[in-house]
Design a protein around this motif. Structure first.
Motif, mmCIF file in Angstrom:
data_model
loop_
_atom_site.group_PDB
_atom_site.id
_atom_site.type_symbol
_atom_site.label_atom_id
_atom_site.label_comp_id
_atom_site.label_asym_id
_atom_site.label_seq_id
_atom_site.Cartn_x
_atom_site.Cartn_y
_atom_site.Cartn_z
ATOM 1 N N ASN A 135 41.676 29.530 42.473
ATOM 2 C CA ASN A 135 41.983 29.089 43.837
ATOM 3 C C ASN A 135 42.813 30.113 44.598
ATOM 4 O O ASN A 135 42.614 30.308 45.811
ATOM 5 C CB ASN A 135 42.723 27.747 43.808
ATOM 6 N N ALA A 136 43.741 30.772 43.920
ATOM 7 C CA ALA A 136 44.563 31.783 44.586
ATOM 8 C C ALA A 136 43.697 32.941 45.075
ATOM 9 O O ALA A 136 43.901 33.467 46.176
ATOM 10 C CB ALA A 136 45.639 32.298 43.642
ATOM 11 N N TYR A 137 42.722 33.337 44.273
ATOM 12 C CA TYR A 137 41.830 34.433 44.662
ATOM 13 C C TYR A 137 40.886 34.025 45.792
ATOM 14 O O TYR A 137 40.587 34.821 46.681
ATOM 15 C CB TYR A 137 41.026 34.902 43.448
ATOM 16 N N GLU A 145 34.039 30.780 44.758
ATOM 17 C CA GLU A 145 34.618 30.482 43.456
ATOM 18 C C GLU A 145 33.749 31.025 42.340
ATOM 19 O O GLU A 145 34.253 31.588 41.354
ATOM 20 C CB GLU A 145 34.787 28.968 43.318
ATOM 21 N N GLU A 146 32.436 30.875 42.486
ATOM 22 C CA GLU A 146 31.513 31.325 41.450
ATOM 23 C C GLU A 146 31.632 32.835 41.217
ATOM 24 O O GLU A 146 31.680 33.304 40.074
ATOM 25 C CB GLU A 146 30.076 30.972 41.854
ATOM 26 N N GLU A 147 31.685 33.607 42.306
ATOM 27 C CA GLU A 147 31.767 35.064 42.182
ATOM 28 C C GLU A 147 33.082 35.481 41.522
ATOM 29 O O GLU A 147 33.117 36.365 40.661
ATOM 30 C CB GLU A 147 31.641 35.717 43.563
ATOM 31 N N LEU A 148 34.164 34.834 41.912
ATOM 32 C CA LEU A 148 35.467 35.195 41.374
ATOM 33 C C LEU A 148 35.616 34.766 39.910
ATOM 34 O O LEU A 148 36.219 35.485 39.107
ATOM 35 C CB LEU A 148 36.571 34.590 42.228
ATOM 36 N N LEU A 149 35.067 33.607 39.556
ATOM 37 C CA LEU A 149 35.094 33.185 38.151
ATOM 38 C C LEU A 149 34.313 34.165 37.286
ATOM 39 O O LEU A 149 34.683 34.435 36.136
ATOM 40 C CB LEU A 149 34.519 31.777 38.000
ATOM 41 N N LYS A 154 34.655 38.568 33.217
ATOM 42 C CA LYS A 154 34.376 39.950 32.809
ATOM 43 C C LYS A 154 35.646 40.778 32.636
ATOM 44 O O LYS A 154 35.567 41.953 32.309
ATOM 45 C CB LYS A 154 33.476 40.619 33.842
ATOM 46 N N GLU A 155 36.817 40.173 32.863
ATOM 47 C CA GLU A 155 38.105 40.896 32.885
ATOM 48 C C GLU A 155 37.971 42.118 33.797
ATOM 49 O O GLU A 155 37.780 43.247 33.353
ATOM 50 C CB GLU A 155 38.553 41.324 31.499
ATOM 51 N N THR A 156 38.108 41.893 35.067
ATOM 52 C CA THR A 156 37.865 42.916 36.073
ATOM 53 C C THR A 156 39.128 43.676 36.433
ATOM 54 O O THR A 156 40.124 43.086 36.851
ATOM 55 C CB THR A 156 37.270 42.275 37.347
ATOM 56 N N TRP A 157 39.075 44.994 36.256
ATOM 57 C CA TRP A 157 40.160 45.888 36.650
ATOM 58 C C TRP A 157 39.827 46.496 38.002
ATOM 59 O O TRP A 157 38.705 46.947 38.230
ATOM 60 C CB TRP A 157 40.347 46.984 35.606
ATOM 61 N N LEU A 158 40.802 46.504 38.884
ATOM 62 C CA LEU A 158 40.572 46.945 40.251
ATOM 63 C C LEU A 158 41.544 48.055 40.630
ATOM 64 O O LEU A 158 42.763 47.888 40.532
ATOM 65 C CB LEU A 158 40.746 45.779 41.227
ATOM 66 N N GLY A 159 40.993 49.191 41.048
ATOM 67 C CA GLY A 159 41.815 50.219 41.664
ATOM 68 C C GLY A 159 42.152 49.802 43.087
ATOM 69 O O GLY A 159 41.661 48.778 43.579
ATOM 70 N N PRO A 160 42.974 50.567 43.794
ATOM 71 C CA PRO A 160 43.385 50.188 45.149
ATOM 72 C C PRO A 160 42.212 49.939 46.093
ATOM 73 O O PRO A 160 42.196 48.931 46.811
ATOM 74 C CB PRO A 160 44.216 51.391 45.611
#
Length: 232
Positions: A135-137, A145-149, A154-160
């Motif tokens: 919900n925060a995302y 929600e589906e895309e973020l879940l 997948k344990e997503t790492w994000l650069g800037p």
């Protein structure tokens, strides 16, 4: 004048703070943040974040405190905002990230025990936690929600730049151009619960606890830690 609040080290419970302080380790609890917000008394605050995450419910409590704060809150991700710390960052009104910093989002995890029924219950609890964390995302990014879940799974790492493109931050600090960074994996930095329980149990029964605390770890605690270190 803006007040500064630091979110450093793992996100822990209020009753574990003294142990981290004893070992002179960075850590952040809900009470620490609530106290800082009370002292800020409505003034604008900058929340500096470099944390691998930690306990889900404590992260939620800090997120909610930032959301409820009467003044303007700016989060600055200066190192890492991972797991529960990424949720905390999104409690701010404005989220900025250093060009050398990272975010990471993933599913909640836990250690379970018991029979097959207990394992099923634990799995269901984790699914509920993921559905609340997301919900925060959703609120920040506007993504589904589906895309973020799926990103969490997948344990997503994000650069800037990736964090900016996904709507999880509002701005990359110090620059207008875009950069992409590779990710590295790190542990949460939490003291294992067995160590915390062992220290607490060894010390709570000592009548002269305050004297022993000032002199350092008791021989019993040292022995416990030495024996446990081989398991870390």
């Amino acid at each position: 004048m803006k007040r500064n609040i630091e979110i450093k080290g793992p996100i822990i419970s209020n009753d574990e703070v003294w142990i981290y302080e004893w070992f002179e380790m960075d850590a952040t609890s809900p009470n620490m943040v609530s106290k800082a917000l009370t002292e800020a008394n409505g003034e604008d605050v900058i929340v500096s974040i470099n944390s691998p995450g930690g306990y889900v419910w404590e992260g939620s409590e800090i997120y909610t405190a930032l959301k409820n704060y009467s003044g303007h809150v700016e989060a600055q991700i200066v190192g890492l905002a991972a797991s529960a710390a990424s949720v905390i960052a999104l409690g701010a009104d404005t989220v900025r990230i250093s060009p050398t910093a990272q975010m990471m989002i993933h599913n909640a995890s836990s250690v379970g025990y018991g029979d097959h029924r207990d394992m099923i219950k634990n799995a269901e609890r984790l699914r509920v936690i993921d559905k609340t964390i997301v919900n925060a995302y959703v609120i920040k990014s506007g993504k589904s929600e589906e895309e973020l879940l799926d990103m969490m799974a997948k344990e997503t790492w994000l650069g800037p730049q990736q964090a900016l493109e996904n709507g999880l931050v509002d701005e990359i600090m110090f620059m207008d151009n875009t950069l992409k960074f590779t990710a590295s994996v790190t542990g949460p930095g939490l003291i294992p619960q067995q160590v915390i329980d062992g220290i607490r149990n060894n010390l709570i029964n000592k009548k002269n606890f305050s004297e022993k605390k000032s002199k350092g770890l008791s021989s019993i605690t040292k022995s416990f830690l030495n024996s446990y270190s081989n398991k870390l």
